[in-house]
Write an enzyme that holds these catalytic residues in place. Sequence first.
Site, mmCIF file in Angstrom:
data_model
loop_
_atom_site.group_PDB
_atom_site.id
_atom_site.type_symbol
_atom_site.label_atom_id
_atom_site.label_comp_id
_atom_site.label_asym_id
_atom_site.label_seq_id
_atom_site.Cartn_x
_atom_site.Cartn_y
_atom_site.Cartn_z
ATOM 1 N N ASN A 238 0.870 -1.181 0.000
ATOM 2 C CA ASN A 238 0.000 0.000 0.000
ATOM 3 C C ASN A 238 0.903 1.225 0.000
ATOM 4 O O ASN A 238 1.427 1.618 1.032
ATOM 5 C CB ASN A 238 -0.906 -0.005 1.245
ATOM 6 C CG ASN A 238 -1.784 1.235 1.297
ATOM 7 O OD1 ASN A 238 -1.927 1.946 0.303
ATOM 8 N ND2 ASN A 238 -2.382 1.491 2.464
ATOM 9 N N LYS B 29 0.083 4.235 -0.433
ATOM 10 C CA LYS B 29 -0.607 5.441 0.057
ATOM 11 C C LYS B 29 -0.326 6.610 -0.901
ATOM 12 O O LYS B 29 -0.145 6.384 -2.099
ATOM 13 C CB LYS B 29 -0.184 5.769 1.487
ATOM 14 C CG LYS B 29 -0.252 4.553 2.408
ATOM 15 C CD LYS B 29 -0.179 4.915 3.848
ATOM 16 C CE LYS B 29 0.000 3.656 4.684
ATOM 17 N NZ LYS B 29 -0.265 3.860 6.084
ATOM 18 N N HIS C 193 -9.907 1.460 4.553
ATOM 19 C CA HIS C 193 -8.650 1.673 5.280
ATOM 20 C C HIS C 193 -8.907 2.663 6.416
ATOM 21 O O HIS C 193 -9.684 3.607 6.263
ATOM 22 C CB HIS C 193 -7.577 2.201 4.324
ATOM 23 C CG HIS C 193 -6.202 2.169 4.917
ATOM 24 N ND1 HIS C 193 -5.787 3.090 5.846
ATOM 25 C CD2 HIS C 193 -5.172 1.306 4.738
ATOM 26 C CE1 HIS C 193 -4.538 2.796 6.204
ATOM 27 N NE2 HIS C 193 -4.141 1.722 5.547
ATOM 28 N N GLU D 154 -7.267 5.077 7.520
ATOM 29 C CA GLU D 154 -6.994 6.488 7.198
ATOM 30 C C GLU D 154 -8.196 7.113 6.489
ATOM 31 O O GLU D 154 -8.498 8.284 6.689
ATOM 32 C CB GLU D 154 -5.712 6.594 6.349
ATOM 33 C CG GLU D 154 -4.483 6.301 7.202
ATOM 34 C CD GLU D 154 -3.289 5.739 6.443
ATOM 35 O OE1 GLU D 154 -3.286 5.766 5.201
ATOM 36 O OE2 GLU D 154 -2.358 5.250 7.113
ATOM 37 N N GLY E 171 1.894 2.413 10.750
ATOM 38 C CA GLY E 171 2.882 3.487 10.616
ATOM 39 C C GLY E 171 3.573 3.870 11.913
ATOM 40 O O GLY E 171 4.239 4.896 11.984
ATOM 41 N N SER F 127 2.818 -2.029 10.518
ATOM 42 C CA SER F 127 4.256 -2.085 10.779
ATOM 43 C C SER F 127 4.890 -3.441 10.451
ATOM 44 O O SER F 127 5.803 -3.899 11.147
ATOM 45 C CB SER F 127 4.560 -1.677 12.230
ATOM 46 O OG SER F 127 4.195 -0.318 12.437
HETATM 47 C C1 PEP Z 1 -1.185 0.384 5.995
HETATM 48 O O1 PEP Z 1 -1.316 1.587 5.860
HETATM 49 O O2 PEP Z 1 -2.003 -0.363 5.450
HETATM 50 C C2 PEP Z 1 -0.086 -0.108 6.796
HETATM 51 C C3 PEP Z 1 -0.179 -1.303 7.267
HETATM 52 O O3 PEP Z 1 0.969 0.759 7.017
HETATM 53 P P1 PEP Z 1 2.376 0.390 7.741
HETATM 54 O O4 PEP Z 1 2.850 -0.911 7.174
HETATM 55 O O5 PEP Z 1 3.257 1.527 7.407
HETATM 56 O O6 PEP Z 1 2.092 0.272 9.202
#
Ligand code: PEP
Length: 253
Positions: A9, A11, A97, A99, A175, A215
């Site tokens: 992803n 983003k 998602h 966000e 994140g 993460s």
């Molecule tokens: C995500 O935004 O779907 C995500 C899992 O981000 P990260 O791996 O950076 O935590």
Amino acid sequence: MPQKIVTANWKMNLTLPEANTLISEVTNILKDEKRNSAEVIFAVPFVYVQYFSSFLKGQPFAIAAQNCSEYEKGAYTGEISAQMLASVGATWVIVGHSERRLYYHETYRIVGEKIQRALEAGLKVIFCCGETLEIRDKNEHFEFVKNQLEGSLAEITAEQMKNIVIAYEPVWAIGTGKNATPEQAQEMHAVIRNYLKQKFGSQIAQDTSILYGGSVNAQNAKTLFACQDVDGGLVGGASLKSREFAEIVKSYN
Ligand code: PEP
């Protein structure tokens, strides 16, 4: 058996030249792998969907969009429909998602509508769910995630469910560099699979891929993906580094 899936992803990151370099590096590393048992999906910004769908044609990689409109078509200036995405080569779309739920106020109903539009357009769906730290601290995380599922999957049939993948993404792990432990991921994934069993039956529950996101990196991917009910990952930050993302995919080889 659920399909193993690793999704990048991106983003709202990367210019087209940067994205080109990244995807070329990742696909070059992975094409030399003898065994590539996980499906690899790149969830790219809307404006790159057509470009990278053509770029990857004939290769074992798929393109997802990161969102779609809840409406089929019409006077919704600035929106992108699921049909448009399918017409330019996307085969998947991420829906719900955290966000988008947080910054764009997407409710369970809106997320449910998006899932319907995506399926009608022939797209497969990566449906995200997951609790905040506040909810986990109150020990309400299982109930919360079940409500998220029911809130957006209530109208979904077992037949439609064959084209939906669930991504469990605890908001506190996205994140932050603080991933869920394999135990925390496994117990939530088991709860999700049990929800699927009760709603759609054993076969759908057994066959639905449930991804973990939050993460994930090259260090923790192997232990997370080794959990019985974890069928792969949705990877944000680490998907922007070619070697790291390729290593995550290779956790399955
Ligand atoms: C995500 O935004 O779907 C995500 C899992 O981000 P990260 O791996 O950076 O935590």
